[in-house]
Design an enzyme around this catalytic site. Sequence first.
Site, PDB file in Angstrom:
ATOM      1  N   GLU A  35     -10.702  -6.662  -5.077  1.00 55.78           N
ATOM      2  CA  GLU A  35     -10.644  -7.685  -4.034  1.00 55.78           C
ATOM      3  C   GLU A  35     -11.942  -7.683  -3.225  1.00 55.78           C
ATOM      4  O   GLU A  35     -12.236  -6.728  -2.517  1.00 55.78           O
ATOM      5  CB  GLU A  35      -9.454  -7.422  -3.115  1.00 55.78           C
ATOM      6  CG  GLU A  35      -9.308  -8.425  -1.994  1.00 55.78           C
ATOM      7  CD  GLU A  35      -8.075  -8.167  -1.153  1.00 55.78           C
ATOM      8  OE1 GLU A  35      -8.135  -8.431   0.072  1.00 55.78           O
ATOM      9  OE2 GLU A  35      -7.051  -7.699  -1.691  1.00 55.78           O
TER      10      GLU A  35
ATOM     11  N   HIS B  57       0.872  -1.179   0.000  1.00 55.93           N
ATOM     12  CA  HIS B  57       0.000   0.000   0.000  1.00 55.93           C
ATOM     13  C   HIS B  57       0.908   1.229   0.000  1.00 55.93           C
ATOM     14  O   HIS B  57       1.994   1.204   0.577  1.00 55.93           O
ATOM     15  CB  HIS B  57      -0.849   0.078   1.273  1.00 55.93           C
ATOM     16  CG  HIS B  57      -1.906  -0.952   1.415  1.00 55.93           C
ATOM     17  ND1 HIS B  57      -1.712  -2.127   2.101  1.00 55.93           N
ATOM     18  CD2 HIS B  57      -3.200  -0.976   0.996  1.00 55.93           C
ATOM     19  CE1 HIS B  57      -2.828  -2.832   2.099  1.00 55.93           C
ATOM     20  NE2 HIS B  57      -3.753  -2.165   1.438  1.00 55.93           N
TER      21      HIS B  57
END
Length: 447
Positions: free
Chosen positions: A243, A112
Amino acid sequence: MPGHDGNEAAHYFEKVGLPSKIPFEGAASKNPLAFKYYNESQMVQGKSMRDWLRFSVCYWHTMRGVGADPFGGGTIGRPWEDGTDSLDNALRRLRVAFEFMKRLCVPFWTFHDRDIAPEGATLAESNKLLDAVVDLAEELQVSTGITCLWGTANLFSTKRYMNGASTNPDAHVFAYAAAQVKKVMEVTLRLGGQCLVFWGGREGYQSLLNTDVKQELDHMAAFFKMVVAYKAKIGATYQLLIEPKPKEPSAHQYDYDAQTVICFLKSYGLEKDFKINIEPNHTTLAGHCAEHDIVVAGQYGMLGSIDANTGVPHLGWDTDCFMSDTQQTTLIMKTVLEQGGIAPGGLNFDAKVRRESTSLEDMFIAHILGMDAFAKGLLGAAALLEDGVLPAMVSKRYASYTEGFGKKLAEGKATLEECEAYVMEHGEPTQISGSQEKYQSIFNTYT
């Protein structure tokens, strides 16, 4: 405290006697710091284990996890951390991460944006800090041969996104999220990332009373269409992935499971631009078995990558455990084999050591556990498919649809009137056993 070069990053592991490279010792080994089944060069159905499994270490759990849970703060302290959110600390941490991954012999890593670099006071400052960390990541990728599997934007941690990112009722927040994603798309391209993932932890609602569901879904689709356009503009070729997760932290998340995501993508004309990154722990939170979404996504040509973890079903929340059940890994790898591989995605260990597992050794052993479980699953799935016993049994079970009236049904050419006439002529169907225990008994021989 050791400084910034690679030798000093190695010092943290050498000091506690951890090996410079995790060896393969075979199934008879009792060494917890050795692979028993993962032999990266072993050939399976014409490809190496390394190429089938495409293992990746996730940065957030492995390098930023401190053992916190909803009922207590962190328990894990790492010797390279200085307790600050400074750029210097971020750079040192990144060097240690690549040293860890090199010793573990994995080919990929994932991140991230806000895990690898501090967030600044402004978007411009955040972008500058991220660029500084990515500069070093590029160097480390070259020196180690470890490359980026995928990047993603953290659009859920800060209070800015408490009401969502692309589904936020405030257009200003939507714009901020889009700007943050734009930067992540650019740095993922710089790092040669093979995919770009979107997980919408806040893209949902806590209450329908203050929510316009249709408007929020329309806005999310518009957001993704902007992503598709910018990907083309910058010449990126990475696979875009969504996701699924049904809940947590949102009471209801819009990308609930694989079938929900496929429906969303087809509804908004995005099915050719996106595939799905499946996390089995999320699948179980949706009320399915761990491998369900992988099988469903694979059947519809939408399986793009896998976050290789599992949960503790009786807890009912996202525990992100390393998968060790070889029945689960065999079923998962069966789908991967059947579709010819998982590239450009991979098996990303979106998993963390337990709150009570606080040593550096535990970091290695946890990943070895997961890598061996999937390697053993690969071998079992390959044997299952090569023997052909179970696939033949499944085919026989549906054989009535391969000829005669059943074939006409399968091809969508029959009518309700013809079905009625068929039953009138042939009467009550013969009861045929599903033989579930027989299937399980045979399957157990491969696991």
